[in-house]
Each structure stands twice: as structure tokens, then as C-alpha cells.
Motif scaffolding. Structure first.
Motif, PDB file in Angstrom:
ATOM      1  N   TYR A   1      44.022  90.122  47.652  1.00 40.10           N
ATOM      2  CA  TYR A   1      44.138  91.129  47.932  1.00 40.10           C
ATOM      3  C   TYR A   1      43.148  91.723  47.252  1.00 40.10           C
ATOM      4  CZ  TYR A   1      45.397  95.840  48.577  1.00 40.10           C
ATOM      5  OH  TYR A   1      44.980  97.134  48.473  1.00 40.10           O
ATOM      6  N   GLN A   2      42.910  92.008  45.574  1.00 44.48           N
ATOM      7  CA  GLN A   2      41.971  92.278  44.713  1.00 44.48           C
ATOM      8  C   GLN A   2      40.839  92.238  45.107  1.00 44.48           C
ATOM      9  OE1 GLN A   2      44.025  92.278  41.292  1.00 44.48           O
ATOM     10  NE2 GLN A   2      45.142  93.108  41.329  1.00 44.48           N
ATOM     11  N   LYS A   3      40.120  91.166  45.206  1.00 41.17           N
ATOM     12  CA  LYS A   3      38.798  90.772  45.472  1.00 41.17           C
ATOM     13  C   LYS A   3      38.203  90.831  46.406  1.00 41.17           C
ATOM     14  CE  LYS A   3      35.718  87.746  43.279  1.00 41.17           C
ATOM     15  NZ  LYS A   3      35.381  88.355  42.652  1.00 41.17           N
ATOM     16  N   THR A   4      39.122  90.926  48.393  1.00 39.14           N
ATOM     17  CA  THR A   4      38.890  91.494  49.113  1.00 39.14           C
ATOM     18  C   THR A   4      39.150  93.000  48.749  1.00 39.14           C
ATOM     19  OG1 THR A   4      40.459  90.148  50.292  1.00 39.14           O
ATOM     20  CG2 THR A   4      39.870  90.727  51.919  1.00 39.14           C
ATOM     21  N   TYR A   5      39.838  93.777  48.982  1.00 42.76           N
ATOM     22  CA  TYR A   5      39.642  94.638  48.773  1.00 42.76           C
ATOM     23  C   TYR A   5      37.865  95.239  47.440  1.00 42.76           C
ATOM     24  CZ  TYR A   5      40.309  99.724  47.760  1.00 42.76           C
ATOM     25  OH  TYR A   5      40.350 101.458  47.296  1.00 42.76           O
ATOM     26  N   THR A   6      37.907  94.975  47.010  1.00 42.61           N
ATOM     27  CA  THR A   6      36.348  95.405  45.983  1.00 42.61           C
ATOM     28  C   THR A   6      34.967  94.946  46.614  1.00 42.61           C
ATOM     29  OG1 THR A   6      37.607  94.698  43.532  1.00 42.61           O
ATOM     30  CG2 THR A   6      35.112  94.594  44.025  1.00 42.61           C
ATOM     31  N   VAL A   7      35.312  93.457  47.439  1.00 41.69           N
ATOM     32  CA  VAL A   7      34.191  93.608  48.242  1.00 41.69           C
ATOM     33  C   VAL A   7      33.969  94.209  49.482  1.00 41.69           C
ATOM     34  CG1 VAL A   7      33.051  91.641  49.859  1.00 41.69           C
ATOM     35  CG2 VAL A   7      34.623  91.147  47.573  1.00 41.69           C
ATOM     36  N   ILE A   8      35.351  94.558  49.674  1.00 37.44           N
ATOM     37  CA  ILE A   8      34.805  95.891  51.615  1.00 37.44           C
ATOM     38  C   ILE A   8      34.509  97.449  50.778  1.00 37.44           C
ATOM     39  CG2 ILE A   8      36.711  96.972  52.511  1.00 37.44           C
ATOM     40  CD1 ILE A   8      38.214  94.651  53.104  1.00 37.44           C
ATOM     41  N   GLN A   9      35.096  97.402  49.583  1.00 40.45           N
ATOM     42  CA  GLN A   9      34.591  98.967  48.895  1.00 40.45           C
ATOM     43  C   GLN A   9      33.306  98.808  48.561  1.00 40.45           C
ATOM     44  OE1 GLN A   9      36.663 101.347  48.092  1.00 40.45           O
ATOM     45  NE2 GLN A   9      34.967 102.755  47.609  1.00 40.45           N
ATOM     46  N   ASN A  10      32.915  97.329  48.308  1.00 41.68           N
ATOM     47  CA  ASN A  10      31.355  97.856  47.591  1.00 41.68           C
ATOM     48  C   ASN A  10      30.388  97.419  48.918  1.00 41.68           C
ATOM     49  OD1 ASN A  10      31.900  97.123  44.878  1.00 41.68           O
ATOM     50  ND2 ASN A  10      31.655  95.470  44.399  1.00 41.68           N
ATOM     51  N   ASN A  11      30.869  96.681  49.820  1.00 42.97           N
ATOM     52  CA  ASN A  11      30.290  96.830  51.188  1.00 42.97           C
ATOM     53  C   ASN A  11      30.130  98.425  51.987  1.00 42.97           C
ATOM     54  OD1 ASN A  11      29.824  93.724  50.907  1.00 42.97           O
ATOM     55  ND2 ASN A  11      31.083  93.712  52.528  1.00 42.97           N
ATOM     56  N   PHE A  12      31.387  99.167  52.232  1.00 41.45           N
ATOM     57  CA  PHE A  12      31.271  99.727  52.153  1.00 41.45           C
ATOM     58  C   PHE A  12      30.364 101.119  52.165  1.00 41.45           C
ATOM     59  CE2 PHE A  12      33.241 104.082  51.665  1.00 41.45           C
ATOM     60  CZ  PHE A  12      32.557 104.911  53.891  1.00 41.45           C
ATOM     61  N   GLU A  13      31.080 100.936  50.114  1.00 45.25           N
ATOM     62  CA  GLU A  13      29.430 102.126  50.024  1.00 45.25           C
ATOM     63  C   GLU A  13      27.852 101.514  49.214  1.00 45.25           C
ATOM     64  OE1 GLU A  13      30.880 101.293  45.907  1.00 45.25           O
ATOM     65  OE2 GLU A  13      32.046 102.906  45.797  1.00 45.25           O
ATOM     66  N   THR A  14      27.728  99.903  49.968  1.00 47.07           N
ATOM     67  CA  THR A  14      25.790  99.604  50.548  1.00 47.07           C
ATOM     68  C   THR A  14      26.198 100.145  51.426  1.00 47.07           C
ATOM     69  OG1 THR A  14      26.311  97.943  49.175  1.00 47.07           O
ATOM     70  CG2 THR A  14      24.928  97.539  50.456  1.00 47.07           C
ATOM     71  N   GLN A  15      26.825  99.974  52.929  1.00 48.44           N
ATOM     72  CA  GLN A  15      26.338 100.391  53.472  1.00 48.44           C
ATOM     73  C   GLN A  15      25.829 102.044  54.377  1.00 48.44           C
ATOM     74  OE1 GLN A  15      29.371  98.687  56.504  1.00 48.44           O
ATOM     75  NE2 GLN A  15      28.239  96.407  56.239  1.00 48.44           N
ATOM     76  N   ALA A  16      26.807 102.354  53.340  1.00 50.93           N
ATOM     77  CA  ALA A  16      26.917 104.016  53.384  1.00 50.93           C
ATOM     78  C   ALA A  16      25.629 104.708  52.971  1.00 50.93           C
ATOM     79  CB  ALA A  16      28.521 105.186  52.701  1.00 50.93           C
ATOM     80  N   THR A  17      25.598 103.837  51.724  1.00 53.64           N
ATOM     81  CA  THR A  17      24.145 104.323  50.794  1.00 53.64           C
ATOM     82  C   THR A  17      22.620 103.914  51.689  1.00 53.64           C
ATOM     83  OG1 THR A  17      25.159 104.509  49.202  1.00 53.64           O
ATOM     84  CG2 THR A  17      22.549 104.424  49.192  1.00 53.64           C
ATOM     85  N   ASP A  18      22.692 103.056  52.637  1.00 54.90           N
ATOM     86  CA  ASP A  18      21.851 102.521  53.296  1.00 54.90           C
ATOM     87  C   ASP A  18      21.987 103.171  54.452  1.00 54.90           C
ATOM     88  OD1 ASP A  18      20.988 100.545  51.532  1.00 54.90           O
ATOM     89  OD2 ASP A  18      22.374  98.807  52.856  1.00 54.90           O
TER      90      ASP A  18
END
Length: 172
Positions: free
Chosen positions: A49-66
Motif C-alpha cells: 500500500y505504501q509503495k503503491t501510494y508513493t508511486v501513484i503520488q510521484n506519477n501524479f506530480e510528474t504528470q501534473a508538472t508535464d
């Protein structure tokens, strides 16, 4: 009746003796087995759960920035194109000639018309000189005593003669 009650009480006691006690070895082993097998599952679930949350959070931030960078590029491209068209208009020979020699309303109207019709985002365009001379497209009905040199957009443009001035929309 008493005998019946006594028989029932004995039967219940016998059943309790035959049943599984909380302190029996079987129950203890079953409990240990469940703890040993479920704890790793629990820890794995929490870690996943923690690992998935971190990955999703990072992907969201990257996609939002892009996405924001892409929007910014598109806005920059829009204004670059917009200003390029206006710079071409301003640097046209007809406008330059008119600024020094006098009024050539036919050519200026044609230039303004071409600019408005080539861009969906321009509704009106005005060309004004310090002599209270004004040409607009589409042509506006202005009073004979209208003096563009007293308008805020004209004064702002005169403060920055090397820049193309775009005014805020206003009711005219």
C-alpha cells in the motif's frame, strides 16, 4: 422432573468436556499458525500500500508538472504567434508610409481587415495617430469630435512606443 433437569445438566457438562478448550494444545497451535501466516500477509499488504501510494503520488506530480509545462508552452506559442502577426502589421510599408506622409485610408483599412479576418481572437483593431486620426476595422461609427489621443489605450501606447499595446476589453 428433577431427574430430567439433572440429565440435561450432565449432558451439557459432558459436551463441554468433550469440546475444545481455549487452553488446549490444538487451539494454541492453530492460533500460532494463524499469527505466523497472517502477520507476513499484513506486513506485505501495508508495504505494498505504501509503495503503491508513493508511486501513484510521484506519477501524479510528474504528470501534473508535464501538463502544466505543455499548457505554458501552448500559451507562449499562442502569444508569440499573436504578436508576430501584429508586428508584421505594424512594420508594413503602408502603415509606415502613412505615419510619415499622411493618410492612405484604403490600404490601412485593407491591412486591418486582413488582420481581423486572419485571427478569430481579434474582434476590433484600431489605428490612431496623434492628429486625432482613427481608422478601425470593422469600421466604427464614432462621433465627429472623437479624439483617440484622450483614450487610455492611446496614452498607454504613447508611453511605450516600441511595444505593441493590447488593451483590456471595454465598452465603447
Amino acid at each position: 422432573m428433577k431427574k430430567r433437569k439433572q440429565k440435561k445438566i450432565k449432558a451439557v457438562k459432558n459436551n463441554q468436556k468433550k469440546g475444545v478448550s481455549i487452553h488446549s494444545a490444538r487451539v494454541n497451535l492453530l492460533g500460532i499458525f494463524l499469527v505466523v501466516s497472517l502477520l507476513p500477509l499484513l506486513f506485505t499488504a501495508i508495504y505494498t500500500y505504501q509503495k503503491t501510494y508513493t508511486v501513484i503520488q510521484n506519477n501524479f506530480e510528474t504528470q501534473a508538472t508535464d501538463t502544466l509545462k505543455q499548457v505554458e508552452r501552448e500559451i507562449d506559442n499562442y502569444f508569440t504567434s499573436f504578436y508576430s502577426g501584429l508586428k508584421l502589421l505594424v512594420s508594413s510599408r503602408e502603415l509606415q508610409k502613412d505615419a510619415y506622409l499622411g493618410t492612405d485610408t484604403i490600404n490601412i483599412n485593407l491591412l486591418l481587415k486582413n488582420m481581423v479576418e486572419s485571427r478569430d481572437d481579434i474582434l476590433n483593431i484600431y489605428y490612431a495617430k496623434g492628429t486625432s486620426y482613427l481608422v478601425s476595422y470593422p469600421q466604427s461609427n464614432v462621433p465627429a469630435d472623437f479624439d483617440p489621443t484622450s483614450k487610455h489605450w492611446y496614452l498607454f501606447a504613447m508611453d511605450k512606443p516600441e511595444e505593441i499595446i493590447i488593451s483590456n476589453p471595454y465598452f465603447d
